[in-house]
Design an enzyme around this catalytic site. Sequence first.
Site, PDB file in Angstrom:
ATOM      1  N   GLU A 129     -17.164   9.792   5.311  1.00  0.00           N
ATOM      2  CA  GLU A 129     -16.678   8.422   5.468  1.00  0.00           C
ATOM      3  C   GLU A 129     -15.756   8.116   4.293  1.00  0.00           C
ATOM      4  O   GLU A 129     -16.123   8.292   3.136  1.00  0.00           O
ATOM      5  CB  GLU A 129     -17.824   7.408   5.553  1.00  0.00           C
ATOM      6  CG  GLU A 129     -18.779   7.391   4.389  1.00  0.00           C
ATOM      7  CD  GLU A 129     -19.813   6.281   4.494  1.00  0.00           C
ATOM      8  OE1 GLU A 129     -19.711   5.408   5.365  1.00  0.00           O
ATOM      9  OE2 GLU A 129     -20.756   6.295   3.671  1.00  0.00           O
ATOM     10  N   ASP A 150       0.868  -1.171   0.000  1.00  0.00           N
ATOM     11  CA  ASP A 150       0.000   0.000   0.000  1.00  0.00           C
ATOM     12  C   ASP A 150       0.910   1.228   0.000  1.00  0.00           C
ATOM     13  O   ASP A 150       2.120   1.132   0.258  1.00  0.00           O
ATOM     14  CB  ASP A 150      -0.944  -0.009   1.211  1.00  0.00           C
ATOM     15  CG  ASP A 150      -2.249   0.727   0.919  1.00  0.00           C
ATOM     16  OD1 ASP A 150      -2.261   1.582   0.016  1.00  0.00           O
ATOM     17  OD2 ASP A 150      -3.257   0.450   1.591  1.00  0.00           O
TER      18      ASP A 150
END
Length: 713
Positions: free
Chosen positions: A458, A247
């Site tokens: 979110e 990542d």
Amino acid sequence: MELVKNKEKVAAFRERAKELVSQMTLKEKVDQTLHTAPAIPRLGIKAYNWWNEALHGVARAGIATVFPQAIGLAATFDEDFLEELADAIATEGRAKFNMQQEHDDTDIYKGLTFWSPNVNIFRDPRWGRGHETYGEDPYLSGRLGTRFIWGLQGHDENYMKSAACAKHFAVHSGPEDVRHSFNAVATKQDMYETYLPAFKTCVKEGLVEAVMGAYNRTNGEPCCGSIELLQKILREEWGFEGHVVSDCWAIKDFHEGHLVTTTPVESVSMAMNNGCDLNCGNLFYYLEQAVKEGRVPEKRLDEALVNLFTARMKLGAFDEKGNNPYDSITYESVDSAAMKELNLKAATKSVVLLKNDGILPLDKTKLKTIGVIGPNANSRAALVGNYEGTSSRYITILEGIQDYVGDDVRVFTSEGCHLYKPKTSNLALENNRISEVKEICKLSDVVIACLGLDATLEGEEGDTGNEYGSGDKPNLDLPGLQNEVLAEIIKSGKPAILVLLTGSAMAINFADEHANAILQGWYPGAQGGKAIARILFGEANPEGKLPVTFYRSLKELPAFTDYNMKGRTYRYMTCDALYPFGYGLSYTEFAFENIKALEESVTSVGLNISLTVRNIGKMAGGETVQAYVKICGKNAPHFQLKGIKKVSLEPGEAKEVKLFLPREAFGLYNEEGELVINKGEVSVFIGGQAPNKRSEELTGKKAYELRLSVLEE
């Protein structure tokens, strides 16, 4: 259909890659392990940026079709459709890539390696990135993820259309604000029963080209340098043959956040030695020093590069233009009429009808005025979620309704309140739109409340701009003054319909009690407003099912940081849901008939089931056949989804459906993470919903139970 690739061709690519790598200097090799891989003109290697995104459409690289967010696609419960949609995304990806290559544009988000899908388990509704996933169930996530991969990668024997990436491996679902230092502790039983199955399916059946490691540690090891995850499970247990990418900037977390190393050289050595081939970021520059100091064998570096160049060769990057069938895809494919139509279909299929007292569908001939109220009524942000592309046109809920009714019905509108702040203007008093709400309610025959969230509330840590938990939700309530606005609408006495645009479950208890109807629209994509208008007025029939549980409150859930599955999701929860996993209403009615097992017992192969689904209502619609298996055992789930099939039926039409449940569907993982299939009795439940009390209460229907014996193998 299985995905079979030409193994001889892949072997030839690997040999070509080895030959290419053997001609590189150490510095050239190291440079190629970064996501910004530079050109090596003397070897005929063009610059390539590995970082691209296609979660629900080609993202961040100009105009592309913006499909519904992943969680909305999950609500379709339709794996065939997921492949069709991913194939369309790959078409646009290829079209854009071919155009960019012509103009020598090799910037970020311009490659064919798409870091999608996200098959992490949405175990807790607070997690901000949950809307990137396919929900809370391992089986559903694995099926949809695999078919999405098939669509992205294509079915050509010799070349990939694009390269998919299953992420984030593994045991990753928040909290976002501590992901760079957090240690997710999971039992082997939970690992193999919940957190790993979707990845396994994507690797073994999907033949996914890439796997991305997660930011966090899992059971003490940083995921992007985990021997357990990357070597023992991914390579040895599952036989993964693609490449592993970190990542972004996750490797520096080894020494800055996780504190398992002390220097960058130690961190890159751990990552490379333990199986990470590609660095999203720039820390792998230290590999040159690591190799010279003997910390990383050059042979291991060569192995990583062979994996990477093999991937590029599978994409046709080292062959003459015209050798692979995807070179002929032109830019005209992008944002075409066919893409818009597919997007409308996707948005329509993803909407879930949570409640309807009969008010829906609306008849516009009987209406003179409609009120459309709420911060998401005319919000483009609430259409798209995160990891989004740029659409040539967006149709908000308000615009969809206005376009649908035309001049026949007067549409009044108000934002009602800010999405999460107490006022819409800094100079105003709090609740400064409430008088407008009251007046519109007074003037309207029916009021449509458009509430919820968007990706500023979110989402991923670093991307969201709210004052909450770095993208995670602090609670399950509608933020700001939204509940007050909804209460005012209900108080008016006018028929009230809630259209909820969120990427996650909310505790909408008040709406459940008082609204006449509730539609869960997710983040429905650029065509979302048009799709929802068609559903509101009965031109289309809602067919989505919930891929997540809607809880009544956070009190029902363990701590956010607790990765034990006990008490979580439909498989282990102890309370009745507000709206259960697998639930969704329709404007028509379906009957399940002639349900039977085609074998007397579960055999060494598995079990075949046949049934007939009949539309006994007055409107065409889609139903999801769901098969759940219940096995008694220590720490066993209540029941688990093990089969799905989407069926579309005209009124009065019936179709035969066949389901195959492999023998593995009748096993449970023990505390050592071993699959155990015990001889004895099992139950298989078949229906359009999960076999629980709350689903029965909401639908008035009960799943059909087949009781069977499992034979010894």
